[in-house]
Write a protein that holds these residues in place. Structure first.
Motif, PDB file in Angstrom:
ATOM      1  N   LEU A 143       0.918  -1.099  -0.121  1.00 24.16           N
ATOM      2  CA  LEU A 143      -0.017   0.198  -0.022  1.00 24.16           C
ATOM      3  C   LEU A 143       0.779   1.429  -0.126  1.00 24.16           C
ATOM      4  N   SER A 144       1.953   1.402   0.975  1.00 23.98           N
ATOM      5  CA  SER A 144       2.810   2.431   0.643  1.00 23.98           C
ATOM      6  C   SER A 144       3.594   2.579  -0.444  1.00 23.98           C
ATOM      7  N   SER A 145       3.645   1.484  -1.153  1.00 23.91           N
ATOM      8  CA  SER A 145       4.653   1.691  -2.251  1.00 23.91           C
ATOM      9  C   SER A 145       3.443   2.010  -3.502  1.00 23.91           C
ATOM     10  N   GLU A 146       2.359   1.873  -3.472  1.00 28.28           N
ATOM     11  CA  GLU A 146       1.325   2.209  -4.432  1.00 28.28           C
ATOM     12  C   GLU A 146       0.929   3.662  -4.151  1.00 28.28           C
ATOM     13  N   ARG A 147       1.158   4.118  -3.055  1.00 22.77           N
ATOM     14  CA  ARG A 147       0.979   5.668  -2.595  1.00 22.77           C
ATOM     15  C   ARG A 147       2.047   6.505  -3.236  1.00 22.77           C
ATOM     16  N   GLU A 148       3.317   5.812  -3.007  1.00 24.02           N
ATOM     17  CA  GLU A 148       4.194   6.568  -3.697  1.00 24.02           C
ATOM     18  C   GLU A 148       4.113   6.601  -5.185  1.00 24.02           C
ATOM     19  N   GLY A 149       3.749   5.593  -5.578  1.00 26.77           N
ATOM     20  CA  GLY A 149       3.374   5.491  -7.167  1.00 26.77           C
ATOM     21  C   GLY A 149       2.599   6.597  -7.589  1.00 26.77           C
ATOM     22  N   LEU A 150       1.135   6.812  -6.882  1.00 29.86           N
ATOM     23  CA  LEU A 150       0.341   8.052  -6.811  1.00 29.86           C
ATOM     24  C   LEU A 150       0.991   9.171  -6.802  1.00 29.86           C
ATOM     25  N   ARG A 151       1.876   9.443  -5.858  1.00 23.57           N
ATOM     26  CA  ARG A 151       2.689  10.694  -5.553  1.00 23.57           C
ATOM     27  C   ARG A 151       3.479  11.058  -6.845  1.00 23.57           C
ATOM     28  N   LYS A 152       4.181  10.087  -7.342  1.00 21.37           N
ATOM     29  CA  LYS A 152       4.969   9.989  -8.451  1.00 21.37           C
ATOM     30  C   LYS A 152       4.250  10.644  -9.766  1.00 21.37           C
ATOM     31  N   SER A 153       2.851  10.074  -9.887  1.00 23.85           N
ATOM     32  CA  SER A 153       1.974  10.233 -11.006  1.00 23.85           C
ATOM     33  C   SER A 153       1.646  11.732 -10.947  1.00 23.85           C
ATOM     34  N   LEU A 154       1.317  12.131  -9.696  1.00 21.61           N
ATOM     35  CA  LEU A 154       0.917  13.473  -9.485  1.00 21.61           C
ATOM     36  C   LEU A 154       1.859  14.479  -9.546  1.00 21.61           C
ATOM     37  N   GLN A 155       3.287  14.217  -9.301  1.00 19.77           N
ATOM     38  CA  GLN A 155       4.326  15.253  -9.641  1.00 19.77           C
ATOM     39  C   GLN A 155       4.599  15.355 -11.212  1.00 19.77           C
ATOM     40  N   ASP A 156       4.542  13.946 -11.817  1.00 15.10           N
ATOM     41  CA  ASP A 156       4.648  14.154 -13.289  1.00 15.10           C
ATOM     42  C   ASP A 156       3.588  15.063 -13.935  1.00 15.10           C
ATOM     43  N   LEU A 157       2.266  14.660 -13.415  1.00 15.48           N
ATOM     44  CA  LEU A 157       1.272  15.639 -13.922  1.00 15.48           C
ATOM     45  C   LEU A 157       1.303  17.017 -13.524  1.00 15.48           C
ATOM     46  N   VAL A 158       1.823  17.262 -12.704  1.00 15.08           N
ATOM     47  CA  VAL A 158       2.043  18.788 -12.173  1.00 15.08           C
ATOM     48  C   VAL A 158       2.994  19.399 -12.974  1.00 15.08           C
ATOM     49  N   LEU A 159       4.205  18.745 -13.245  1.00 18.55           N
ATOM     50  CA  LEU A 159       5.288  19.061 -13.888  1.00 18.55           C
ATOM     51  C   LEU A 159       4.844  19.344 -15.368  1.00 18.55           C
ATOM     52  N   SER A 160       4.173  18.445 -16.061  1.00 21.52           N
ATOM     53  CA  SER A 160       3.738  18.448 -17.327  1.00 21.52           C
ATOM     54  C   SER A 160       2.798  19.736 -17.806  1.00 21.52           C
ATOM     55  N   VAL A 161       1.791  19.811 -16.621  1.00 20.22           N
ATOM     56  CA  VAL A 161       0.890  20.949 -16.829  1.00 20.22           C
ATOM     57  C   VAL A 161       1.465  22.346 -16.558  1.00 20.22           C
ATOM     58  N   LYS A 162       2.682  22.397 -15.818  1.00 21.42           N
ATOM     59  CA  LYS A 162       3.156  23.827 -15.480  1.00 21.42           C
ATOM     60  C   LYS A 162       3.886  24.144 -16.823  1.00 21.42           C
ATOM     61  N   ILE A 163       4.732  23.113 -17.378  1.00 20.83           N
ATOM     62  CA  ILE A 163       5.563  23.505 -18.519  1.00 20.83           C
ATOM     63  C   ILE A 163       4.607  23.715 -19.791  1.00 20.83           C
ATOM     64  N   SER A 164       3.629  23.059 -20.037  1.00 20.91           N
ATOM     65  CA  SER A 164       2.679  23.475 -20.925  1.00 20.91           C
ATOM     66  C   SER A 164       1.973  24.611 -20.592  1.00 20.91           C
ATOM     67  N   PHE A 165       1.565  24.862 -19.465  1.00 16.06           N
ATOM     68  CA  PHE A 165       0.763  26.199 -19.222  1.00 16.06           C
ATOM     69  C   PHE A 165       1.440  27.610 -19.486  1.00 16.06           C
ATOM     70  N   TYR A 166       2.974  27.486 -18.742  1.00 17.06           N
ATOM     71  CA  TYR A 166       3.845  28.515 -18.922  1.00 17.06           C
ATOM     72  C   TYR A 166       4.455  28.655 -20.439  1.00 17.06           C
ATOM     73  N   THR A 167       4.447  27.479 -21.349  1.00 22.92           N
ATOM     74  CA  THR A 167       4.524  27.678 -22.653  1.00 22.92           C
ATOM     75  C   THR A 167       3.795  28.299 -23.287  1.00 22.92           C
TER      76      THR A 167
END
Length: 265
Positions: A103-127
């Protein structure tokens, strides 16, 4: 600014902040939704590991027919069996700890997915913001040149003005094309269709303040917050528990069982 320049583009403007973009991406992207569902599945499996700690009650019934040369009769048998595991050499504990680490490992995976999502959105948004500003500057430059050279005159000056007009029009159309490309990248990051008759108008401006970071602080924070390192930590701990559980399965266990049966003819 956006609508005033893109007068040739169809549809209405859509004012969108960075926080709204992130929430929209979390709602629409299948990869992030799959990570959330995976966490929910692991939570259910972790809760299920409490089952072996509870007593169990089983009921059974049987119907038998006896037909011989001397007699014929049928019989019904009913039974209740209650059992409870008193001792299992730590097997249940190891299984529950392993499920908790999964369960802890899957939560870390969800946190990683959120980090990738936020990074992708920020790059696209400010571009998209940068593309909007670049298009605006191109339009302002052309407007200034047009105003400066707006005086009438000879046929030669008119021909030169026509040449500059088509040159400026090509610059504006190229800037507008780059603008639409940046918007499509942002739409992809948000999980939206390429076109829906609206143009984005990002309302948040990037921070222009200079940031200075201390290397030691950044390194320590990166090591403590790195999702990959934390997931590997849980994986190592999980393998250790699996080794302990494998050894415990060789040990005896003690169960208390009570059974009641009755026969009806």
């Amino acid at each position: 600014i956006w609508v005033g320049f893109c007068v040739a583009a169809p549809g209405s403007g859509w004012t969108l902040t960075l926080e709204e973009s992130i929430e929209l991406a979390k709602k629409n992207l299948p990869s992030y939704q799959a990570a959330e569902q995976s966490v929910l599945s692991r939570e259910a499996l972790y809760k299920a590991t409490l089952g072996p700690y509870l007593p169990s009650l089983d009921a059974d019934a049987a119907h038998a027919i006896h037909d011989s040369s001397r007699e014929y009769y049928d019989a019904n048998t009913y039974g209740l069996t209650a059992s409870y595991r008193l001792f299992d050499s730590g097997k249940r504990r190891a299984d529950r700890d392993t499920a908790g680490l999964n369960l802890s490992s899957e939560r870390e995976g969800l946190r990683k997915s959120l980090q990738d999502l936020v990074l992708s959105v920020k790059i696209s948004f400010y571009t998209a913001v940068a593309g909007r500003d670049s298009t605006l500057r191109a339009w302002q430059t052309i407007k200034v040149k047009r105003d400066v050279q707006a005086e009438g005159g000879t046929i030669q000056s008119e021909a030169q003005a026509r040449n500059q007009y088509f040159l400026f029009q090509a610059v504006v159309e190229q800037s507008q094309s780059n603008l639409f490309k940046n918007e499509n990248v942002l739409r992809y990051a948000l999980g939206l269709s390429p076109t829906d008759g609206r143009l984005f108008r990002p309302s948040d401006e990037p921070t222009r303040a200079m940031a200075r970071f201390d290397w030691n602080e950044v390194l320590a924070e990166g090591l403590s917050r790195s999702v990959e390192l934390r997931r590997q930590k849980w994986v190592i701990k999980q393998r250790e528990l699996e080794l302990i559980a494998a050894k415990n399965y060789l040990l005896p266990r003690l169960d208390a069982v009570g059974r009641y049966r009755w026969l009806g003819l």
